[in-house]
Scaffold this active site. Structure first.
Site, short mmCIF file in Angstrom:
data_model
loop_
_atom_site.label_atom_id
_atom_site.label_comp_id
_atom_site.label_asym_id
_atom_site.label_seq_id
_atom_site.Cartn_x
_atom_site.Cartn_y
_atom_site.Cartn_z
N ASP A 122 -1.49 4.47 -6.34
CA ASP A 122 -0.05 4.26 -6.12
C ASP A 122 0.78 5.39 -6.70
O ASP A 122 1.86 5.70 -6.19
CB ASP A 122 0.40 2.93 -6.72
N GLN A 144 -5.80 -8.78 -1.69
CA GLN A 144 -5.82 -7.72 -0.67
C GLN A 144 -7.25 -7.36 -0.25
O GLN A 144 -7.48 -6.97 0.89
CB GLN A 144 -5.14 -6.44 -1.20
N GLY A 172 0.86 -1.18 0.00
CA GLY A 172 0.00 0.00 0.00
C GLY A 172 0.90 1.23 0.00
O GLY A 172 1.79 1.33 0.85
N ALA A 173 0.67 2.13 -0.95
CA ALA A 173 1.63 3.21 -1.19
C ALA A 173 2.02 4.02 0.07
O ALA A 173 3.22 4.15 0.36
CB ALA A 173 1.11 4.12 -2.30
N ARG A 191 10.33 -1.27 -4.82
CA ARG A 191 9.17 -1.46 -5.70
C ARG A 191 9.06 -0.22 -6.58
O ARG A 191 9.29 0.89 -6.10
CB ARG A 191 7.88 -1.66 -4.88
N ASN A 241 -3.19 2.29 -10.01
CA ASN A 241 -3.63 1.60 -8.78
C ASN A 241 -3.65 0.10 -9.10
O ASN A 241 -3.33 -0.32 -10.22
CB ASN A 241 -5.01 2.11 -8.34
O1 MRU Z 1 0.58 -4.14 -4.43
P1 MRU Z 1 -0.02 -3.33 -3.31
O2 MRU Z 1 -0.84 -4.13 -2.37
O3 MRU Z 1 1.04 -2.49 -2.63
O4 MRU Z 1 -1.00 -2.33 -4.03
C1 MRU Z 1 -1.72 -1.44 -3.22
C2 MRU Z 1 -2.72 -0.63 -3.96
O5 MRU Z 1 -2.87 -0.73 -5.15
C3 MRU Z 1 -3.47 0.40 -3.14
O6 MRU Z 1 -4.73 0.61 -3.67
C4 MRU Z 1 -2.70 1.73 -3.17
O7 MRU Z 1 -1.36 1.53 -2.81
C5 MRU Z 1 -3.30 2.73 -2.27
S1 MRU Z 1 -3.11 2.34 -0.57
C6 MRU Z 1 -3.78 3.58 0.33
#
Ligand code: MRU
Length: 336
Positions: free
Chosen positions: A235, A194, A47-48, A87, A245
């Site tokens: 993201d 997720q 999550g970003a 990442r 995203n």
């Molecule tokens: O691969 P992830 O689980 O890091 O991807 C997360 C997402 O796509 C979320 O929607 C995004 O980071 C926003 S989190 C507030």
């Protein structure tokens, strides 16, 4: 929910391990750069905004482990590079590492120990600030929801994806705190799940009504009138408002437009990348094919067949009804 915690005595970062939720609440300890990079890449934490907070604490660990020699600054630079590139898609990662470096440059600090102490205070305040910002996103976003709405969301943009409280789920939480009756449909979000594992776990824990749906059910659910709004996280948001995203967000936006459903992105300004002109230039992470080939440890397709495992997609700005930030709600083109 305190899922990121720096243990000052042991000098380790403790992360609630998101790979095993909701079945097990295990904690993963990071003692140095290698652990931080592992935790980010293997999605112990994801999550970003949460990636950004973790990276800030990671800088503290990198400073601690690079000490003791006359070349500590060179060692530190290398470790910071590793963290920054763990990442590629989440803008918050480089934003946090560079922010820590900028803060250092404005001070006269000459030893790695001193730097680690200084950075720990910076990381703690970045963490608290992220929670504060999420609550502001929630306060702006809740005005867009009506009591009785069912909100569809994708992936997990909740407390677990941030320093705490959440962006998209922060909007839902704030609306519920305001007394509105809100239901959530959490798309399961193949392949890492997720939505099914994390969003459902968080919302059920807060007694917010949530149902999980397969990603490919979104068309039917919208057609049946079961979805009033879509709210997702981000993201990386490019200068023109195009938004990266979790993979599957773009088809959701297309489907929302087809059904006249408002589609909102909730994100802090730290996710906004003014230097990237449009979504075309956003780096899209490709992950291990094994994530698609296996499910719960079981091979679900012929071993030798290739897969696509792009982790994100880009929703063009014209499909986004508004971007909910800590400074208010903007049309995508207005952000820059
Ligand atoms: O691969 P992830 O689980 O890091 O991807 C997360 C997402 O796509 C979320 O929607 C995004 O980071 C926003 S989190 C507030």
């Amino acid at each position: 929910m305190q899922h990121i915690y720096f243990d000052e005595k042991k000098k380790v970062l403790k992360l609630l391990d998101q790979r095993y939720l909701p079945s097990r609440e295990d904690w993963f300890e990071c003692a140095g750069t290698e652990d931080i990079v592992y935790a980010l890449q293997q999605m112990v934490i994801r999550g970003a905004p949460a990636i950004g907070v973790t990276a800030a604490y990671g800088c503290v660990l990198a400073a601690l482990e690079s000490g003791g020699t006359s070349t500590w600054e060179a060692t530190l630079e290398k470790n910071l590079e590793l963290i920054e590139h763990a990442r590629p898609t989440a803008a918050n990662l480089a934003w946090a590492v560079r922010g820590m470096q900028d803060a250092w440059r404005s001070k006269s600090i000459f030893s790695s120990e001193e730097l680690a102490d200084f950075w720990l205070q910076e990381a703690l305040s970045l963490h608290q600030e992220d929670i504060r910002i999420n609550k502001m996103i929630g306060a702006h976003g809740r005005e867009l929801l009506d009591s009785g709405d069912t909100v569809m969301t994708h992936c997990n943009a909740g407390a677990l994806a941030t320093g705490g409280y959440g962006t998209a789920l922060g909007v839902v939480r704030a609306a519920v705190e305001q007394g509105k009756e809100i239901r959530v449909i959490a798309n399961e979000t193949r392949p890492f799940l997720q939505g099914a594992r994390l969003t459902a776990y968080e919302l059920a824990g807060d007694n917010i009504p949530v149902r999980v749906a397969c990603d490919n059910a979104c068309g039917l659910l919208m057609q049946k009138g079961l979805v009033q709004k879509v709210v997702v996280g981000a993201d990386r948001i490019a200068a023109n408002g195009d938004t990266a995203n979790k993979i599957g967000t773009y088809p959701l936006a297309v489907m929302a437009q087809r059904h006249g459903i408002l589609f909102y992105v909730a994100a802090p300004f730290s996710t906004f990348d003014a230097k990237t002109p449009s979504g075309w230039y956003i780096p899209i992470e490709q992950r291990d094919p094994g994530e698609v080939k296996y499910m719960a440890g079981q091979m679900i397709m012929p071993r030798d067949v290739d897969v696509y495992n792009y982790a994100f997609d880009v929703t063009p700005q014209e499909l986004i009804s508004g971007i909910i930030t800590e400074k208010g709600v903007f049309a995508p083109g207005e952000l820059a």
